[in-house]
Design a protein around this motif. Structure first.
Motif, PDB file in Angstrom:
ATOM      1  N   HIS A 110      13.859 -49.483  66.630  1.00  0.00           N
ATOM      2  CA  HIS A 110      12.470 -49.293  66.204  1.00  0.00           C
ATOM      3  C   HIS A 110      12.255 -47.811  65.903  1.00  0.00           C
ATOM      4  CE1 HIS A 110      11.075 -53.362  67.004  1.00  0.00           C
ATOM      5  NE2 HIS A 110      11.986 -53.351  67.946  1.00  0.00           N
ATOM      6  N   GLY A 139       9.384 -46.851  64.092  1.00  0.00           N
ATOM      7  CA  GLY A 139       7.952 -46.713  63.837  1.00  0.00           C
ATOM      8  C   GLY A 139       7.244 -47.950  64.335  1.00  0.00           C
ATOM      9  N   GLU A 140       5.949 -47.959  64.212  1.00  0.00           N
ATOM     10  CA  GLU A 140       5.169 -49.088  64.700  1.00  0.00           C
ATOM     11  C   GLU A 140       5.594 -50.398  64.043  1.00  0.00           C
ATOM     12  OE1 GLU A 140       0.521 -50.348  64.682  1.00  0.00           O
ATOM     13  OE2 GLU A 140       0.995 -48.246  65.125  1.00  0.00           O
ATOM     14  N   LYS A 141       5.863 -50.359  62.756  1.00  0.00           N
ATOM     15  CA  LYS A 141       6.260 -51.564  62.033  1.00  0.00           C
ATOM     16  C   LYS A 141       7.543 -51.347  61.245  1.00  0.00           C
ATOM     17  CE  LYS A 141       1.611 -53.395  61.514  1.00  0.00           C
ATOM     18  NZ  LYS A 141       0.621 -53.919  60.564  1.00  0.00           N
TER      19      LYS A 141
END
Length: 76
Positions: A38, A40-42
């Motif tokens: 991951h 980033g957030e998305k």
């Protein structure tokens, strides 16, 4: 000094390994393909070194041990 990691996004990974989204995520779930990181957030990415190791393992698994010869056996 360590070298910086290179992250690959999904399209790059898919193109490198020749697998589609469904197959990649099924193999991740089965534990037979590197999991994404991951970033980033998305957003996710894959460590290029982990992908290279996975590719090398696939190649090694597809070659019978008797077919692998040292350079000395080839006269080199």
């Amino acid at each position: 000094m360590t070298h910086p990691k290179k992250f690959l996004r999904f399209n790059d990974v898919s193109m490198l390994v020749g697998l589609g989204r469904t197959t990649i995520y099924k193999r991740i779930k089965a534990g037979t393909f590197p999991a994404p990181i991951h970033i980033g957030e998305k957003a996710v990415a894959w460590d290029s070194a982990e992908i290279e190791c996975w590719q090398a393992a696939c190649i090694a698994a597809s070659r019978p041990q008797s077919a692998i010869k040292s350079p000395l056996e080839h006269g080199g």
